[in-house]
Design an enzyme around this catalytic site. Sequence first.
Site: not given
Ligand code: 2M8
Length: 440
Positions: A30, A37, A81, A175, A210, A369-370, A413, A428
Site C-alpha cells: 500500500y 490508516d 498499487y 473489504d 488476500r 484478511y478480514w 497488518e 504496516q
Molecule cells: C485494505 O484495503 C485496500 C483497499 O482500500 C486493499 O486491500 O487494497 C483494508 O484493510 C483497508 O481497511 C485499509 O485501509 C487498506 C490500507 O491499509 O488496506
Amino acid sequence: MGSVALASGAAWVLAGNDTGTMVTASPRLYPHMWSWDAAFIMVGLAQLDVDRAAREMETLLSGQWADGMIPHIVFSEENGYFPGPDRWQTAVVCEHAPARPHTSGICQPPVHAIALRKIVDAGRRRSGADRRRAESLLHYSWPRLFAWQRWLATYRDPLGTGLIAVTHGWESGMDNSPRWDSAYAAVQPGADLPPYVRKDLDKVGDEGERPTDAEYDRYLWLIEEMRRVGYRPDEVVRTGSFLVGDVFMTALFALSCEVLAELGEEGGQPEEQIAQLRRWAARSRAAVLDTRDPVTGLARDYDVRAGQWVSTPSIAGFAPLLCGGLDPQQQAEMLAVLEGPDWMGHPDLVVATPPTVSPSSPHFMPKQYWRGPQWPVISWLFSWAMRRGGMYDTAADIRAETLRLVSDGTFAEYYHPLTGAPLGSLSQSWTAAVVLDWLY
Ligand code: 2M8
C-alpha cells in the site's frame, strides 16, 4: 521483544514508510495514504513529533473533495498499487475531486476526529511550539472535519435513520468481511468491465491471505459504475449495485461527531455546528442500537438494496461498545459475549483480542484478511473507545494482549489468531502507530 525495543521498532517503521509528506500505509502493498490508516498513523506520530503528525493531517486534507468527502486514498507518486489514479479518473469526471493530489472516489470510516484529539492533547502536554502548532491545526482542521461529517450525514443516510451506508466494501475498511458476502453476491460485473491486472498478490506471503479474483471483479465493477455517474454522491447512492447500512461505520461516525463536538467547544467553534454534531451523534447512536439482533443481541448491517438485515456475525456486531448508548446491564451483557468463548475468550486463540470473525463461526478463515485474523488496529480502536466509555478492565486487557501479539516486532497488518503468525503486509504503518500510542 521488550517495550523499549518494540517502541523503537515502531518508530522505525513509521520513519521508513515516510515519504516526507505522507507515511504510506505499508512499504510495498500500500504505497499511498489511506484515509483511516492516516488517522491511526497520526495517533502514533503525535507521540513522536507533533509537527509531523499535524503535517499528516494537512496532507490528508489536501485531498479532501470540494463537497467535503475525504477520499479513501490520497495517492503518492508511486505506481505500485492497483487501482491507481488512471483507473479512478476522479478529477477527469468529477468537479469536486481535486486535480492534485490524485485521489480515489470513495471514502472510509470517519476516525479523523480521534486523530485530531490525540494531536491536540499531545501538543497541549508539551509547551511552546508544539502547543501552538496543535492549536493552529485544530483551528485549520475543525471546519474541514465538520464538512466531512456533514457529507456523511447528507449523502450516506439513505433511510433517514442515521444508519450510515457504504457503497463499496472498501469503504467499510473491512473489504472482504463475510458481512458483505450477500450484498456482493447480488453485484453482477458487466461484460464491459475494462480489463485489469492486480498488483497485490505478489506482495504477500500467500495469495490465500488476500481476496479472490471473483471478489476483485466486483470491487472493480462498483468503481466502474461510480465513474460512469461522475462520482456524484447522490447518483452513486441512487444507482449503485451495492448499498449497505454499515453499523461499524455508523458507530464511528457517532463517536467522531462527539469527539469533534468536544474539540469544537474547546476551540471556540460555532455553537450551531457543535449542536449539529451532537444531534447527528445521538441519531446515529440510536440507529446503531436499533440494529441489534433480537436473538443474539449483536448489532447488524442492513442491506438497503435487498431490503434485509445482514445477520452474519462479525466484530462489527460489537459496534455499540464503540459509540456507547447501551444501558449498564446491556453493556455488561455485550462485554460478556465479547469476552466469552466464541470471541476473545475462545480457547484456541493465542491471545485474547477480538478476532474479526468468531472462530466458532462457519465463516471463520484464520489467515484470510478480514475473515478471521486479529487486527491490532481494530483492537486499539475498541480499547480506546472502551476507556472513553469507562470499560477500563477490558480496554486494558485488550491493550496488554495485543502488545503480546505484536511483540515479534514484524508490525504485521493482521495476525493468525490460532498461531500468532504475522500475515498480510509486514511493517504496516497503522500497526506500528497504535503500538507507539500504547507504549508512550
Ligand atoms: C485494505 O484495503 C485496500 C483497499 O482500500 C486493499 O486491500 O487494497 C483494508 O484493510 C483497508 O481497511 C485499509 O485501509 C487498506 C490500507 O491499509 O488496506
